[in-house]
Design a protein around this motif. Structure first.
Motif, PDB file in Angstrom:
ATOM      1  N   GLY A  59       0.800  -1.218   0.000  1.00 56.03           N
ATOM      2  CA  GLY A  59       0.000   0.000   0.000  1.00 56.03           C
ATOM      3  C   GLY A  59       0.834   1.270   0.000  1.00 56.03           C
ATOM      4  O   GLY A  59       0.544   2.215  -0.739  1.00 56.03           O
ATOM      5  N   ILE A  60       1.895   1.293   0.809  1.00 57.43           N
ATOM      6  CA  ILE A  60       2.693   2.519   0.904  1.00 57.43           C
ATOM      7  C   ILE A  60       3.428   2.785  -0.398  1.00 57.43           C
ATOM      8  O   ILE A  60       3.585   3.938  -0.830  1.00 57.43           O
ATOM      9  N   HIS A  61       3.871   1.745  -1.084  1.00 56.49           N
ATOM     10  CA  HIS A  61       4.552   1.946  -2.372  1.00 56.49           C
ATOM     11  C   HIS A  61       3.565   2.361  -3.462  1.00 56.49           C
ATOM     12  O   HIS A  61       3.916   3.147  -4.353  1.00 56.49           O
ATOM     13  N   VAL A  62       2.346   1.861  -3.401  1.00 55.76           N
ATOM     14  CA  VAL A  62       1.317   2.310  -4.340  1.00 55.76           C
ATOM     15  C   VAL A  62       1.037   3.797  -4.137  1.00 55.76           C
ATOM     16  O   VAL A  62       0.954   4.576  -5.100  1.00 55.76           O
ATOM     17  N   ILE A  63       0.904   4.209  -2.879  1.00 60.80           N
ATOM     18  CA  ILE A  63       0.658   5.624  -2.578  1.00 60.80           C
ATOM     19  C   ILE A  63       1.804   6.486  -3.097  1.00 60.80           C
ATOM     20  O   ILE A  63       1.583   7.557  -3.697  1.00 60.80           O
ATOM     21  N   LEU A  64       3.032   6.051  -2.863  1.00 61.17           N
ATOM     22  CA  LEU A  64       4.191   6.808  -3.347  1.00 61.17           C
ATOM     23  C   LEU A  64       4.116   7.061  -4.848  1.00 61.17           C
ATOM     24  O   LEU A  64       4.360   8.177  -5.315  1.00 61.17           O
ATOM     25  N   GLN A  65       3.781   6.032  -5.605  1.00 60.55           N
ATOM     26  CA  GLN A  65       3.753   6.190  -7.063  1.00 60.55           C
ATOM     27  C   GLN A  65       2.562   7.026  -7.524  1.00 60.55           C
ATOM     28  O   GLN A  65       2.673   7.781  -8.495  1.00 60.55           O
ATOM     29  N   LEU A  66       1.440   6.923  -6.844  1.00 59.91           N
ATOM     30  CA  LEU A  66       0.296   7.766  -7.186  1.00 59.91           C
ATOM     31  C   LEU A  66       0.602   9.234  -6.911  1.00 59.91           C
ATOM     32  O   LEU A  66       0.278  10.118  -7.728  1.00 59.91           O
ATOM     33  N   LEU A  67       1.227   9.514  -5.767  1.00 64.25           N
ATOM     34  CA  LEU A  67       1.584  10.897  -5.449  1.00 64.25           C
ATOM     35  C   LEU A  67       2.583  11.439  -6.467  1.00 64.25           C
ATOM     36  O   LEU A  67       2.482  12.587  -6.907  1.00 64.25           O
ATOM     37  N   ALA A  68       3.543  10.603  -6.857  1.00 63.99           N
ATOM     38  CA  ALA A  68       4.531  11.037  -7.848  1.00 63.99           C
ATOM     39  C   ALA A  68       3.885  11.336  -9.195  1.00 63.99           C
ATOM     40  O   ALA A  68       4.366  12.191  -9.956  1.00 63.99           O
ATOM     41  N   ALA A  69       2.769  10.640  -9.488  1.00 61.93           N
ATOM     42  CA  ALA A  69       2.059  10.864 -10.746  1.00 61.93           C
ATOM     43  C   ALA A  69       1.138  12.076 -10.687  1.00 61.93           C
ATOM     44  O   ALA A  69       0.530  12.446 -11.701  1.00 61.93           O
ATOM     45  N   GLY A  70       1.007  12.685  -9.500  1.00 55.89           N
ATOM     46  CA  GLY A  70       0.182  13.871  -9.366  1.00 55.89           C
ATOM     47  C   GLY A  70      -1.268  13.613  -9.008  1.00 55.89           C
ATOM     48  O   GLY A  70      -2.094  14.538  -9.045  1.00 55.89           O
ATOM     49  N   ASP A  71      -1.609  12.382  -8.661  1.00 59.67           N
ATOM     50  CA  ASP A  71      -2.989  12.075  -8.306  1.00 59.67           C
ATOM     51  C   ASP A  71      -3.310  12.536  -6.894  1.00 59.67           C
ATOM     52  O   ASP A  71      -2.423  12.670  -6.037  1.00 59.67           O
TER      53      ASP A  71
END
Length: 342
Positions: free
Chosen positions: A14-26
């Motif tokens: 979950g934390i790695h998914v959140i990291l990538q979503l935040l990096a994508a600007g979501d």
């Protein structure tokens, strides 16, 4: 940019998914069973290099209760359902894992349907595909399902199988316009950002700590958590992912002894406690009568369970890091965070 709910935001995936979503600007939301875990999540995000955690909001919701799910999904475009009950030992009652996994998945799907969410991506497991079958050379693919009557079907595997089956049945019968995609990872390794991590990470930790003088003859596929997160994001938006499941595996199936060899080869003195020997099966079976952690592995001794990620690569253009990189990034992060013996 989209608004995305990630269930189980304090977990390893979950934390790695959140990291990538935040990096994508979501804009990201996440659910936690306990609101006091918010500080832990923010600490892990900082460890992972999150540049804009202010785009993340928290909701309290539990897989075994209805409360909070409607509020969490309201206004979301997508839901990534990552949360799932885990245990490092075999529970006395398998329903302790099955009921939260299955019923929690259905709670998330119902809330998503009612909120008009476009697509839900569920984190399942190779456990829903490759267990309960006789040993074989042919790799498992997404067309197959675990046989729940098999001797190697432990409660975790059963919970993932039943939860995924329930998800597909729900969408087919009651989903309305809701779309579903499923990710089926093998053993998940990669950078640890805090004290929450998967059972696969526990294997590397145990090797580095020298917990076992010799390792059991157990084999499994590996995949880096960063690549698992990337596959979730691809499945979230790709039109081709609608109604599909995708195995996430990096390369060849390895034994625990293979992993130990990588650690010793690459880490030098830092791997001084890593065992060099593989225990005979009869020794493992005997030890399992006294060590609960070993009971779950006995039915899988010597079974080289292969799988393929050809579909994810072909349909979604997914690429995975090597097994060695997944193993070493796990070890390096455990050492850096002081989570192994000095």
């Amino acid at each position: 940019m989209s608004t995305v709910l990630v269930t189980g935001g304090s977990g390893f995936v979950g934390i790695h998914v959140i990291l990538q979503l935040l990096a994508a600007g979501d804009t990201v939301r996440t659910t936690l069973r306990r609101p006091d875990r918010q500080a832990d999540v923010l600490t892990m995000l900082r460890e992972g290099g999150a540049a804009s955690p202010e785009s993340l909001s928290f909701f309290t919701a539990d897989l075994v209760r209805d409360d909070g799910w409607r509020e969490a999904v309201a206004g979301c475009d997508y839901v990534l359902h990552v949360a799932s009950p885990l245990s490092t030992t075999v529970p006395k009652d398998e329903n302790d894992m099955i009921i939260p996994a299955r019923d929690g998945t259905l709670r998330v799907l119902r809330a998503a349907r009612e909120a008009g969410v476009k697509r839900v991506v569920i984190t399942s497991s190779l456990g829903a595909i490759g267990y309960g079958h006789p040993p074989r050379e042919q790799p498992f693919d997404e067309t197959e399902w675990t046989n729940l009557d098999g001797a190697d079907v432990q409660p975790y595997v059963k919970s993932k199988t039943l939860a995924e089956r329930a998800a597909w049945d729900f969408v087919a019968r009651e989903g309305g316009g809701l779309e579903l995609s499923v990710i089926n990872p093998v053993g998940i390794f990669g950078p640890v950002l805090g004290p929450d991590f998967s059972g696969s990470i526990e294997i590397v930790k145990s090797l580095l700590d020298g917990v076992m003088p010799a390792v059991p003859r157990v084999y499994f596929g590996l995949v880096d958590v960063r690549d698992v997160a990337d596959l979730h994001l691809r499945a979230m938006t790709a039109p081709e992912a609608k109604g599909e499941r995708f195995i996430a595996v990096s390369g060849e199936t390895l034994s625990i002894l293979d992993i130990a060899k990588v650690l010793r080869r690459e880490l030098g003195p830092r791997a001084r406690r890593v065992p060099r020997l593989q225990a005979p099966d009869w020794v493992v079976r005997l030890a399992a009568t006294r060590v609960p952690l070993l009971r779950a592995v006995v039915p899988s001794l010597g079974n080289v369970r292969r799988s393929t990620s050809t579909k994810a690569r072909r349909v979604l253009g997914w690429q995975a890091r090597s097994n060695d990189e997944a193993i070493l990034s796990t070890a390096e992060s455990l050492i850096r965070l002081g989570l192994v013996k000095a």
